[in-house]
Scaffold this motif. Structure first.
Motif, PDB file in Angstrom:
ATOM      1  N   ARG A   1       2.661  10.640   7.466  1.00  0.00           N
ATOM      2  CA  ARG A   1       3.244   9.328   7.203  1.00  0.00           C
ATOM      3  C   ARG A   1       2.428   8.544   6.181  1.00  0.00           C
ATOM      4  NH1 ARG A   1       6.451   5.047  10.674  1.00  0.00           N
ATOM      5  NH2 ARG A   1       6.254   3.280   9.264  1.00  0.00           N
ATOM      6  N   ALA A   2       1.122   8.697   6.217  1.00  0.00           N
ATOM      7  CA  ALA A   2       0.269   7.942   5.304  1.00  0.00           C
ATOM      8  C   ALA A   2       0.547   8.288   3.845  1.00  0.00           C
ATOM      9  CB  ALA A   2      -1.197   8.195   5.637  1.00  0.00           C
ATOM     10  N   GLU A   3       1.074   9.471   3.604  1.00  0.00           N
ATOM     11  CA  GLU A   3       1.363   9.913   2.244  1.00  0.00           C
ATOM     12  C   GLU A   3       2.800   9.655   1.822  1.00  0.00           C
ATOM     13  OE1 GLU A   3      -0.817  11.142  -0.051  1.00  0.00           O
ATOM     14  OE2 GLU A   3      -2.252  10.440   1.447  1.00  0.00           O
ATOM     15  N   MET A   4       3.605   9.141   2.743  1.00  0.00           N
ATOM     16  CA  MET A   4       5.021   8.939   2.474  1.00  0.00           C
ATOM     17  C   MET A   4       5.235   7.733   1.560  1.00  0.00           C
ATOM     18  SD  MET A   4       7.942   8.039   5.271  1.00  0.00           S
ATOM     19  CE  MET A   4       7.370   6.337   5.285  1.00  0.00           C
ATOM     20  N   VAL A   5       6.151   7.854   0.604  1.00  0.00           N
ATOM     21  CA  VAL A   5       6.547   6.728  -0.240  1.00  0.00           C
ATOM     22  C   VAL A   5       7.594   5.927   0.521  1.00  0.00           C
ATOM     23  CG1 VAL A   5       7.516   6.028  -2.461  1.00  0.00           C
ATOM     24  CG2 VAL A   5       6.105   8.095  -2.315  1.00  0.00           C
ATOM     25  N   THR A   6       7.309   4.662   0.776  1.00  0.00           N
ATOM     26  CA  THR A   6       8.176   3.839   1.611  1.00  0.00           C
ATOM     27  C   THR A   6       9.278   3.165   0.808  1.00  0.00           C
ATOM     28  OG1 THR A   6       6.861   1.827   1.318  1.00  0.00           O
ATOM     29  CG2 THR A   6       6.187   3.343   3.094  1.00  0.00           C
ATOM     30  N   GLN A   7      10.257   2.652   1.547  1.00  0.00           N
ATOM     31  CA  GLN A   7      11.332   1.892   0.915  1.00  0.00           C
ATOM     32  C   GLN A   7      10.765   0.713   0.129  1.00  0.00           C
ATOM     33  OE1 GLN A   7      15.384   0.585   2.708  1.00  0.00           O
ATOM     34  NE2 GLN A   7      13.988  -1.094   3.213  1.00  0.00           N
TER      35      GLN A   7
END
Length: 362
Positions: free
Chosen positions: A206-212
């Motif tokens: 999750r820490a590497e995920m690009v968020t909305q």
């Protein structure tokens, strides 16, 4: 059968996602490892007759939208016949809208026939416009072919053409604006997707995920965005681009989940009903269709090629056809009975599904 498919939270289910195969002609890094994953046994995969049977009962219970997925659904050699037979179904609300999610590689030769068969529109995966990056992401040098497939869908009138990109940090997050401009200039609808924990290698972080929020920040630096109201059960939140009519969407399954309005059920290629992408349970309808008989003969070829899957195999009910229809309707309801309020990705007890996305169907 006129009952609606309603779960214990009052959500009415009208959308059925049907996976036609777990095979795929690409090896996208966020979906499967380079060597691929173990394919489903051909004998376990539903025949066309069986798929139509399950869909027919679903339509009688209020399903109004059917999305064909995979793997890559266009690898199914009888894909045009599948579309034609599904669009011919009728229920309380009439015939279902049938759409398809694809990597577009086979669309140049199929788009017109699919349109003639009744296909309404397509969602096409395109994570980058850079050829070297496309090769790195998909492990196949197929960007030119993908772009040709997108153009073929547009020319055939499979509108709206929706372009889906999974936003990945340090991979393609720098192309958010470029991809949006590409779509807007051609009349396509751009959709960015937050990366979800559905990879075969279970390496999602999750820490590497690009968020909305990050996606919108990049877009707002270049465009004027205004939120489009009335989202309903759609997974994407929409914004007009520079006053419209073009829109850009974000499917923020992780940071802004839309579970409260979810109206989707899924049928896997091997005949399992799932109430959620992240479900840990499945409802077996294949055995209901086949009873105690031997499974239909399956004929196939290697990964990346078109697949022929028992299109003439008859359904082998355990009892009368009416009994099987009743059992299938009960299976839909049992599946929904176990549907949770949400996917619980943020819960410490969350477990990623054993099946990767390619084996569930998007």
């Amino acid at each position: 059968m006129t009952e609606q498919l309603v779960d214990r939270f009052g959500r009415v289910h009208r959308d059925l996602r049907i996976s036609l195969t777990d095979r795929c002609s690409l090896r996208c890094t966020y979906c499967m490892p380079a060597e691929g994953v173990p394919w489903l046994a051909r004998s376990t995969m539903l025949s066309t007759e069986e798929i139509v049977h399950v869909a027919r009962v679903g339509v009688s219970l209020g399903i109004t939208e059917i999305r064909l997925t995979g793997g890559e659904p266009l690898l199914r050699v009888d894909i045009v016949d599948v579309v034609r037979r599904l669009t011919a179904l009728t229920g309380p609300a009439g015939s279902p809208e049938v759409s398809l999610t694809t990597n577009a590689l086979r669309l140049p030769g199929l788009a017109s026939d699919l349109k003639d068969a009744g296909l309404s529109r397509v969602n096409i995966s395109l994570d980058t416009l850079d050829r070297a990056k496309f090769l790195s992401l998909t492990r196949r040098d197929k960007l030119v072919e993908t772009l040709a497939g997108i153009a073929a869908a547009d020319a055939a009138g499979l509108h709206p053409v929706k372009i889906n990109a999974v936003a990945m940090r340090g991979v393609n997050d720098d192309e958010v604006v470029e991809l949006t401009r590409f779509a807007v200039e051609r009349g396509y609808q751009m959709r960015f997707i937050e990366q979800m924990p559905l990879d075969a290698g279970h390496t999602w972080d999750r820490a590497e995920m690009v968020t909305q929020a990050e996606i919108l920040a990049r877009l707002r630096a270049e465009f004027t965005l205004e939120e489009v109201p009335g989202r309903g059960a759609a997974p994407a939140e929409l914004w007009t681009v520079d006053g419209g009519p073009a829109t850009v969407g974000v499917i923020a399954s992780v940071t802004a989940p839309f579970c409260g309005a979810c109206d989707r059920l899924r049928l896997t290629a091997d005949g399992q009903l799932r109430a959620c992408l992240f479900s840990q349970t499945e409802t077996n309808v294949r055995d209901l269709l086949r009873g105690s008989e031997e499974p239909p003969a399956q004929i196939g070829v290697g990964p990346g090629q078109a697949v022929r899957i028992g299109t003439d195999a008859p359904v082998r009910p355990a009892a009368t056809p009416a009994d099987v229809d009743t059992a299938l309707a009960d299976a839909y309801r049992r599946c929904l009975a176990g549907k949770k309020a949400g996917h619980d990705i943020d819960d410490p007890s969350f477990l990623q599904p054993d099946r990767p996305m390619s084996a569930i169907g998007g």
